[in-house]
Design an enzyme around this catalytic site. Structure first.
Site, PDB file in Angstrom:
ATOM      1  N   SER A  64       0.794  -1.240   0.000  1.00 55.91           N
ATOM      2  CA  SER A  64       0.000   0.000   0.000  1.00 55.91           C
ATOM      3  C   SER A  64       0.822   1.284   0.000  1.00 55.91           C
ATOM      4  O   SER A  64       0.262   2.372  -0.149  1.00 55.91           O
ATOM      5  CB  SER A  64      -0.944   0.018   1.199  1.00 55.91           C
ATOM      6  OG  SER A  64      -2.003  -0.875   0.962  1.00 55.91           O
ATOM      7  N   LYS A  67       0.280   3.429  -2.903  1.00 51.75           N
ATOM      8  CA  LYS A  67      -0.929   4.235  -3.129  1.00 51.75           C
ATOM      9  C   LYS A  67      -0.685   5.740  -3.271  1.00 51.75           C
ATOM     10  O   LYS A  67      -1.201   6.354  -4.206  1.00 51.75           O
ATOM     11  CB  LYS A  67      -1.953   3.949  -2.030  1.00 51.75           C
ATOM     12  CG  LYS A  67      -2.510   2.526  -2.088  1.00 51.75           C
ATOM     13  CD  LYS A  67      -3.270   2.192  -0.806  1.00 51.75           C
ATOM     14  CE  LYS A  67      -3.908   0.810  -0.866  1.00 51.75           C
ATOM     15  NZ  LYS A  67      -4.503   0.440   0.446  1.00 51.75           N
ATOM     16  N   TYR A 189      -3.115  -2.878 -10.495  1.00 49.92           N
ATOM     17  CA  TYR A 189      -3.029  -2.642  -9.050  1.00 49.92           C
ATOM     18  C   TYR A 189      -2.193  -3.740  -8.372  1.00 49.92           C
ATOM     19  O   TYR A 189      -1.317  -3.449  -7.558  1.00 49.92           O
ATOM     20  CB  TYR A 189      -4.437  -2.581  -8.446  1.00 49.92           C
ATOM     21  CG  TYR A 189      -4.444  -2.501  -6.937  1.00 49.92           C
ATOM     22  CD1 TYR A 189      -4.061  -1.343  -6.267  1.00 49.92           C
ATOM     23  CD2 TYR A 189      -4.802  -3.606  -6.157  1.00 49.92           C
ATOM     24  CE1 TYR A 189      -4.040  -1.278  -4.878  1.00 49.92           C
ATOM     25  CE2 TYR A 189      -4.791  -3.556  -4.772  1.00 49.92           C
ATOM     26  CZ  TYR A 189      -4.409  -2.391  -4.136  1.00 49.92           C
ATOM     27  OH  TYR A 189      -4.392  -2.336  -2.763  1.00 49.92           O
ATOM     28  N   TYR A 241      -4.756   4.798   7.778  1.00 52.27           N
ATOM     29  CA  TYR A 241      -6.130   4.280   7.914  1.00 52.27           C
ATOM     30  C   TYR A 241      -6.763   4.704   9.242  1.00 52.27           C
ATOM     31  O   TYR A 241      -6.675   5.859   9.626  1.00 52.27           O
ATOM     32  CB  TYR A 241      -6.154   2.746   7.782  1.00 52.27           C
ATOM     33  CG  TYR A 241      -5.352   2.211   6.630  1.00 52.27           C
ATOM     34  CD1 TYR A 241      -5.556   2.688   5.329  1.00 52.27           C
ATOM     35  CD2 TYR A 241      -4.389   1.233   6.821  1.00 52.27           C
ATOM     36  CE1 TYR A 241      -4.821   2.177   4.267  1.00 52.27           C
ATOM     37  CE2 TYR A 241      -3.654   0.717   5.764  1.00 52.27           C
ATOM     38  CZ  TYR A 241      -3.876   1.203   4.497  1.00 52.27           C
ATOM     39  OH  TYR A 241      -3.144   0.706   3.469  1.00 52.27           O
ATOM     40  N   VAL A 259       1.308  -3.771   3.786  1.00 50.43           N
ATOM     41  CA  VAL A 259       1.296  -5.080   4.459  1.00 50.43           C
ATOM     42  C   VAL A 259       2.542  -5.905   4.148  1.00 50.43           C
ATOM     43  O   VAL A 259       2.721  -6.982   4.705  1.00 50.43           O
ATOM     44  CB  VAL A 259       0.015  -5.897   4.145  1.00 50.43           C
ATOM     45  CG1 VAL A 259      -1.213  -5.223   4.744  1.00 50.43           C
ATOM     46  CG2 VAL A 259      -0.151  -6.133   2.656  1.00 50.43           C
TER      47      VAL A 259
HETATM   48  N1  GLN Z   1      -1.994  -5.403  -1.972  1.00 49.24           N
HETATM   49  C1  GLN Z   1      -2.574  -5.212  -0.682  1.00 49.24           C
HETATM   50  C2  GLN Z   1      -4.084  -5.320  -0.758  1.00 49.24           C
HETATM   51  O1  GLN Z   1      -4.674  -4.811  -1.658  1.00 49.24           O
HETATM   52  C3  GLN Z   1      -2.182  -3.878  -0.124  1.00 49.24           C
HETATM   53  C4  GLN Z   1      -2.777  -3.626   1.239  1.00 49.24           C
HETATM   54  C5  GLN Z   1      -1.873  -2.904   2.190  1.00 49.24           C
HETATM   55  O2  GLN Z   1      -0.663  -2.859   2.045  1.00 49.24           O
HETATM   56  N2  GLN Z   1      -2.457  -2.361   3.246  1.00 49.24           N
HETATM   57  O3  GLN Z   1      -4.709  -5.936   0.073  1.00 49.24           O
END
Ligand code: GLN
Length: 425
Positions: A64, A67, A189, A241, A259
């Site tokens: 993420s 993003k 993505y 978040y 993650v």
């Molecule tokens: N690729 C992961 C997902 O879409 C990214 C989520 C994250 O890093 N919080 O679930």
């Protein structure tokens, strides 16, 4: 000096090395196979000089933390208004993978949760998924200052299990947020989430944001300052978040977690931080990464809302150079508040002089607001019958080609300005 900072980092890493709380991100099977004890910390100064401690060469997937970069790229390519029409900027207070849109607008609440991130991918121009991904890949690489690779195993693993993201993408299609084939958008993505970085790459990418879109190592301007300002804004409010409030209070830096175990944090104008430690808390943040950032912020005073600098630092010195001549020496980076202070000081004291000399040789950067204030000083003092001379050899305040409409005299040295003032009086 360098050893001192290095020691700080080593010490902070050592202090947290015994922290083994949290779990690997098992919902993407491949992520459960990494060494859970990996631990790297990198701090990059604004000029790109890096301090590294621990496993800073270990690669992991960006997840993420991609993003904010794709969001920045979308704004860079199609503009803020077009992006705002599809993605909000309100913190959702929800988990990153919540299947949700804003109740009223029916668009994702922000670009840091998966819904908004998938929408952001769809806004990056490209004739097909490969072209779109290539743009994203190039952009991340330019921010990091090296060619980044993709982890095929993690990509395949997430693609074959990512049904929740599929649900989000199909929902967005039904609301008209996504155009075209949702599976194609998802594919891009998943690829972007699987790009491999080290903690040092993250620190460098963070520093490119800290520098307003300029990569100090490669010298490349990757994007513009307004794009970065917006990106950092959503990182502050939504990057962590449902833990965003706690993060801002305790750490006080725009940041993004992934993650894969990474966290990138940005101190605007000053530095970038990258941390890697893959054991996660229930919200998907690196447990050790969060603790390390808290310690670093507290220990090095990195909270971005620390009120430390007084605006009076814009005025280096004020003195008289003979009867009726007052010199205002200004310095450093001038923004509205600094220039306002110079102007108000001069107006308040204007009965004490006939000529004010604005000595601007020590000015480094000046923004448009400050420039307007300083060039307006002459007109405002003229009302009280006073003259203003400007010493500005490098054209910081009034550009040497006189692009603006400044009608006062600009001198190259303070001595020249003082002799002209003596003649006038
Ligand atoms: N690729 C992961 C997902 O879409 C990214 C989520 C994250 O890093 N919080 O679930």
């Amino acid at each position: 000096m360098a050893e001192l900072v290095q020691r700080y980092l080593d010490q902070i890493c050592a202090e947290h090395s015994g922290l083994h709380d949290g779990e690997l991100a098992g919902y993407i099977p491949e992520l459960a196979t990494v060494n859970p004890d990996g631990f790297g910390l990198t701090l990059s100064a604004s000029d790109g000089y890096v301090y590294e401690s621990g496993d800073t060469a270990v690669e992991f997937t960006i997840q993420s933390i991609s993003k904010p970069f794709t969001y920045a790229l979308a704004i860079d390519q199609i503009g803020e208004a077009a992006v705002d029409a599809r993605i909000g900027v309100e913190p959702s207070g929800e988990a990153f993978n919540e299947i949700s849109v804003d109740n009223v607008t029916k668009t994702p609440k922000n670009p840091m949760i998966n819904a908004g991130a998938i929408a952001a991918v769809s806004l990056v121009p490209g004739a097909d998924p490969d072209e779109r991904f290539a743009r994203i890949h190039d952009f991340y690489s330019a921010c990091a200052g090296r060619r980044l690779d993709i982890d095929q195993d993690v990509y395949t693993s997430e693609k074959s299990t990512g049904n929740r993201n599929r649900a989000i993408a199909y929902m967005l299609t039904s609301f008209g947020v996504l155009q075209g084939d949702p599976d194609e958008v998802l594919d891009v993505y998943f690829r972007q989430c699987s790009i491999k970085v080290t903690s040092t790459d993250l620190a460098r990418m963070a520093t490119t944001l800290a520098r307003g879109g300029f990569n100090p190592v490669t010298g490349q301007r990757v994007t513009d300052a307004p794009v970065v300002r917006r990106t950092l804004s959503v990182m502050v409010t939504c990057g962590m978040y449902e833990a965003a409030g706690d993060w801002v209070s305790a750490v006080g830096m725009p940041a993004k977690s992934g993650v894969g175990g990474g966290i990138a944090a940005v101190l605007p104008g000053q530095l970038g931080i990258g941390v890697y430690s893959p054991r996660l808390d229930a919200k998907g943040h690196s447990v050790r990464g969060v603790q390390v950032c808290r310690s670093l912020s507290a220990r090095l005073g990195l909270h971005f809302l620390t009120v430390s600098r007084e605006s009076s630092s814009a005025l280096r010195a004020v003195y008289d150079s003979g009867p009726g001549i007052r010199v205002y020496e200004i310095q450093g980076d001038l923004l509205f508040t600094g220039a306002e202070q110079v102007l108000r000081t001069a107006s308040r004291d204007c009965q004490d002089f006939d000529v004010a000399i604005l000595e601007a040789t020590g000015v480094d950067e000046i923004d448009d607001a400050a420039r307007a204030m300083l060039t307006g000083m002459r007109a405002s003092l003229a009302g009280a019958g006073k003259e203003t001379y400007l010493v500005d050899p490098d054209g910081r305040v009034v550009s040497t080609d006189r692009g603006g409409d400044y009608d006062g005299t600009v001198f190259r040295t303070l001595d020249e300005a003082i002799s002209a003032a003596r003649q006038l009086i």
